[in-house]
Design a protein around this motif. Structure first.
Motif, mmCIF file in Angstrom:
data_model
loop_
_atom_site.group_PDB
_atom_site.id
_atom_site.type_symbol
_atom_site.label_atom_id
_atom_site.label_comp_id
_atom_site.label_asym_id
_atom_site.label_seq_id
_atom_site.Cartn_x
_atom_site.Cartn_y
_atom_site.Cartn_z
ATOM 1 N N THR A 138 -60.266 14.373 42.013
ATOM 2 C CA THR A 138 -61.183 14.544 40.487
ATOM 3 C C THR A 138 -62.809 15.180 40.846
ATOM 4 O O THR A 138 -63.221 15.571 39.656
ATOM 5 N N THR A 139 -63.380 14.962 41.867
ATOM 6 C CA THR A 139 -64.741 15.505 41.673
ATOM 7 C C THR A 139 -65.144 17.084 41.323
ATOM 8 O O THR A 139 -65.358 17.440 41.091
ATOM 9 N N ALA A 140 -64.004 17.634 42.632
ATOM 10 C CA ALA A 140 -63.574 18.654 42.534
ATOM 11 C C ALA A 140 -62.923 19.408 40.862
ATOM 12 O O ALA A 140 -63.277 20.019 40.605
ATOM 13 N N ALA A 141 -61.965 18.695 40.399
ATOM 14 C CA ALA A 141 -61.738 19.188 39.199
ATOM 15 C C ALA A 141 -62.001 19.129 37.760
ATOM 16 O O ALA A 141 -62.197 19.465 37.297
ATOM 17 N N VAL A 142 -63.561 18.191 37.727
ATOM 18 C CA VAL A 142 -64.270 17.853 36.629
ATOM 19 C C VAL A 142 -65.121 19.064 36.267
ATOM 20 O O VAL A 142 -64.963 19.165 35.026
ATOM 21 N N PRO A 143 -65.944 19.957 36.874
ATOM 22 C CA PRO A 143 -66.112 21.379 37.080
ATOM 23 C C PRO A 143 -65.572 22.157 35.562
ATOM 24 O O PRO A 143 -65.765 22.849 35.033
ATOM 25 N N LYS A 144 -63.726 21.873 36.447
ATOM 26 C CA LYS A 144 -63.306 22.726 36.378
ATOM 27 C C LYS A 144 -63.262 22.726 34.292
ATOM 28 O O LYS A 144 -62.919 23.413 33.659
ATOM 29 N N LEU A 145 -62.354 21.103 34.097
ATOM 30 C CA LEU A 145 -61.870 21.072 33.372
ATOM 31 C C LEU A 145 -62.755 21.073 32.029
ATOM 32 O O LEU A 145 -62.823 21.808 31.138
ATOM 33 N N ILE A 146 -64.250 21.113 33.046
ATOM 34 C CA ILE A 146 -65.597 20.753 31.459
ATOM 35 C C ILE A 146 -65.968 22.380 31.120
ATOM 36 O O ILE A 146 -66.629 22.938 29.649
ATOM 37 N N ALA A 147 -65.875 23.388 31.839
ATOM 38 C CA ALA A 147 -66.371 23.897 32.362
ATOM 39 C C ALA A 147 -64.745 24.597 31.262
ATOM 40 O O ALA A 147 -64.999 26.145 30.298
ATOM 41 N N GLU A 148 -63.763 24.551 31.105
ATOM 42 C CA GLU A 148 -62.738 25.119 30.215
ATOM 43 C C GLU A 148 -62.952 24.408 29.094
ATOM 44 O O GLU A 148 -62.222 25.166 27.979
ATOM 45 N N LEU B 215 -65.490 23.833 27.687
ATOM 46 C CA LEU B 215 -66.250 24.662 26.735
ATOM 47 C C LEU B 215 -65.802 26.169 26.577
ATOM 48 O O LEU B 215 -66.751 26.163 25.702
ATOM 49 N N GLU B 216 -64.945 26.167 26.639
ATOM 50 C CA GLU B 216 -64.476 27.930 26.495
ATOM 51 C C GLU B 216 -63.427 28.050 25.073
ATOM 52 O O GLU B 216 -63.360 28.637 24.138
ATOM 53 N N ALA B 217 -63.292 26.884 25.987
ATOM 54 C CA ALA B 217 -61.932 26.641 24.524
ATOM 55 C C ALA B 217 -62.124 25.927 22.999
ATOM 56 O O ALA B 217 -61.360 25.603 22.172
ATOM 57 N N GLN B 218 -63.046 25.025 23.531
ATOM 58 C CA GLN B 218 -63.825 24.214 21.970
ATOM 59 C C GLN B 218 -62.828 23.216 21.741
ATOM 60 O O GLN B 218 -62.853 22.521 20.406
ATOM 61 N N SER B 219 -61.901 22.678 22.442
ATOM 62 C CA SER B 219 -60.968 21.713 22.271
ATOM 63 C C SER B 219 -60.464 21.252 23.116
ATOM 64 O O SER B 219 -61.099 21.311 24.245
ATOM 65 N N ALA B 220 -59.263 20.426 23.406
ATOM 66 C CA ALA B 220 -59.299 19.713 24.137
ATOM 67 C C ALA B 220 -57.432 19.954 24.716
ATOM 68 O O ALA B 220 -57.115 19.236 25.903
ATOM 69 N N ASP B 221 -57.399 21.234 24.389
ATOM 70 C CA ASP B 221 -55.886 22.158 24.566
ATOM 71 C C ASP B 221 -56.676 23.137 25.998
ATOM 72 O O ASP B 221 -57.277 24.231 25.946
ATOM 73 N N ILE B 222 -56.774 22.078 26.499
ATOM 74 C CA ILE B 222 -57.017 23.134 27.969
ATOM 75 C C ILE B 222 -56.196 22.752 29.374
ATOM 76 O O ILE B 222 -55.098 21.983 29.124
ATOM 77 N N ASP B 223 -55.785 23.250 30.085
ATOM 78 C CA ASP B 223 -54.933 23.571 31.275
ATOM 79 C C ASP B 223 -55.490 22.171 32.190
ATOM 80 O O ASP B 223 -56.771 21.765 32.447
ATOM 81 N N THR B 224 -54.020 21.639 32.732
ATOM 82 C CA THR B 224 -54.943 20.488 34.280
ATOM 83 C C THR B 224 -54.593 21.056 35.589
ATOM 84 O O THR B 224 -54.252 22.421 35.327
ATOM 85 N N VAL B 225 -55.257 20.832 36.085
ATOM 86 C CA VAL B 225 -56.434 20.839 37.115
ATOM 87 C C VAL B 225 -55.360 20.758 38.066
ATOM 88 O O VAL B 225 -54.520 19.335 38.141
ATOM 89 N N SER B 226 -54.941 21.352 39.176
ATOM 90 C CA SER B 226 -53.813 21.519 40.232
ATOM 91 C C SER B 226 -54.405 20.756 41.326
ATOM 92 O O SER B 226 -55.653 20.455 41.296
ATOM 93 N N GLY B 227 -53.500 19.573 41.667
ATOM 94 C CA GLY B 227 -54.039 18.598 42.461
ATOM 95 C C GLY B 227 -54.644 17.305 41.970
ATOM 96 O O GLY B 227 -55.347 16.112 42.287
ATOM 97 N N ALA B 228 -55.311 17.585 40.148
ATOM 98 C CA ALA B 228 -55.675 16.235 40.014
ATOM 99 C C ALA B 228 -55.386 16.098 38.198
ATOM 100 O O ALA B 228 -56.148 15.861 37.175
ATOM 101 N N THR B 229 -53.600 16.174 37.970
ATOM 102 C CA THR B 229 -53.020 15.954 37.207
ATOM 103 C C THR B 229 -53.287 14.418 36.372
ATOM 104 O O THR B 229 -53.455 14.662 35.218
ATOM 105 N N ILE B 230 -53.697 13.718 36.991
ATOM 106 C CA ILE B 230 -54.041 12.200 36.406
ATOM 107 C C ILE B 230 -55.254 12.025 35.908
ATOM 108 O O ILE B 230 -55.192 12.320 34.449
ATOM 109 N N THR B 231 -56.419 12.534 36.402
ATOM 110 C CA THR B 231 -57.564 12.801 35.942
ATOM 111 C C THR B 231 -57.286 13.929 34.629
ATOM 112 O O THR B 231 -58.078 13.548 33.942
ATOM 113 N N SER B 232 -56.784 14.706 34.671
ATOM 114 C CA SER B 232 -57.238 15.799 33.629
ATOM 115 C C SER B 232 -56.034 15.274 32.935
ATOM 116 O O SER B 232 -56.449 15.408 31.139
ATOM 117 N N ASP B 233 -55.008 13.997 32.547
ATOM 118 C CA ASP B 233 -54.602 14.090 31.241
ATOM 119 C C ASP B 233 -55.659 13.198 30.960
ATOM 120 O O ASP B 233 -55.412 12.696 29.444
#
Length: 240
Positions: free
Chosen positions: A196-206, A208-226
């Motif tokens: 989760t700690t590794a996934a969060v920065p990737k989720l936030i970066a995506e 800010l780029e997408a400007q929506s919640a339509d972003i990809d799941t981070v591999s290895g952190a599916t539950i946190t991503s959802d």
């Protein structure tokens, strides 16, 4: 018994001045003893919910001597005028009360010249107009400030997303918006897990780029991503 009677009479006579005493009521002064101030300085008006502002007019140099007024405003209304400088001349002394009375009636510097005091009248009107202009500018600025602040507040908004309970633990985001734009995302709650700690920065970066919640799941952190996307979408929906 004969001695008691004079004593009683004197006692009554001494009380008569007390009974007849009535406190005298002084007349109110027409000029408030308010220190001179700049247009930005104001004091609360006695017995009023609004504020009184004391403004100095410009000093006008005339052939008879300097002329300067001080004007008290309640909003844009002129409530009092005081001479700070005036020529030491009988005609000026006689003219000033007339000029002030006309000002309070006209609520402007568009007043008649007092016969025999043309120079003082012209200087008075020029100084008065300068005070009116300064107060008008101050009132306009004060009126504009709340709307500007309200506009800025409407543009910048922070919204908490819903708390999503996952198998790994609760997930909740906080989103800062500038207008309709997502400016930043902060994690309020997240699972205490290395993936989760590794996934969060990737989720936030995506985000800010997408400007929506339509972003990809981070591999290895599916539950946190959802959970992140669900909380994020709730914040976006709440913002409106």
């Amino acid at each position: 018994m004969k001695r008691a009677i004079p004593v009683l009479v004197l006692s009554i006579a001494g009380l008569i001045p007390v009974w007849r005493y009535e406190p005298s009521l002084g007349t109110a002064s027409t000029e408030a003893a308010t220190p001179a101030s700049t247009p930005s300085e104001s004091s609360a008006a006695s017995g009023s919910g609004s504020a009184s502002t004391v403004v100095k007019g410009s000093t006008v140099q005339t052939d008879k001597g300097p002329v300067q007024v001080q004007v008290t405003f309640q909003g844009s209304k002129i409530t009092a005028v005081k001479m700070l400088q005036q020529p030491n001349h009988p005609q000026t002394t006689a003219a000033v009360p007339k000029l002030i009375a006309e000002t309070l009636q006209a609520q402007s510097a568009d007043i008649d010249t007092v016969s025999g005091a043309t120079i003082t009248s012209d200087g008075y009107k020029e100084s008065l107009q300068a005070a009116i202009d300064a107060n008008t500018e101050s009132v306009s600025s004060s009126a504009a400030s709340p709307s500007a602040s309200a506009s800025a507040a409407a543009q910048s908004q922070t919204v908490d997303g819903s708390t999503v309970n996952t198998d790994k633990g609760p997930v909740q985001v906080q989103v800062a918006f500038e207008g309709d734009r997502i400016a930043s995302v902060k994690m309020l709650q997240q699972p205490n897990h290395p993936q989760t700690t590794a996934a969060v920065p990737k989720l936030i970066a995506e985000t800010l780029e997408a400007q929506s919640a339509d972003i990809d799941t981070v591999s290895g952190a599916t539950i946190t991503s959802d959970g992140y996307r669900e909380s994020l979408q709730a914040a976006i929906d709440a913002k409106g």
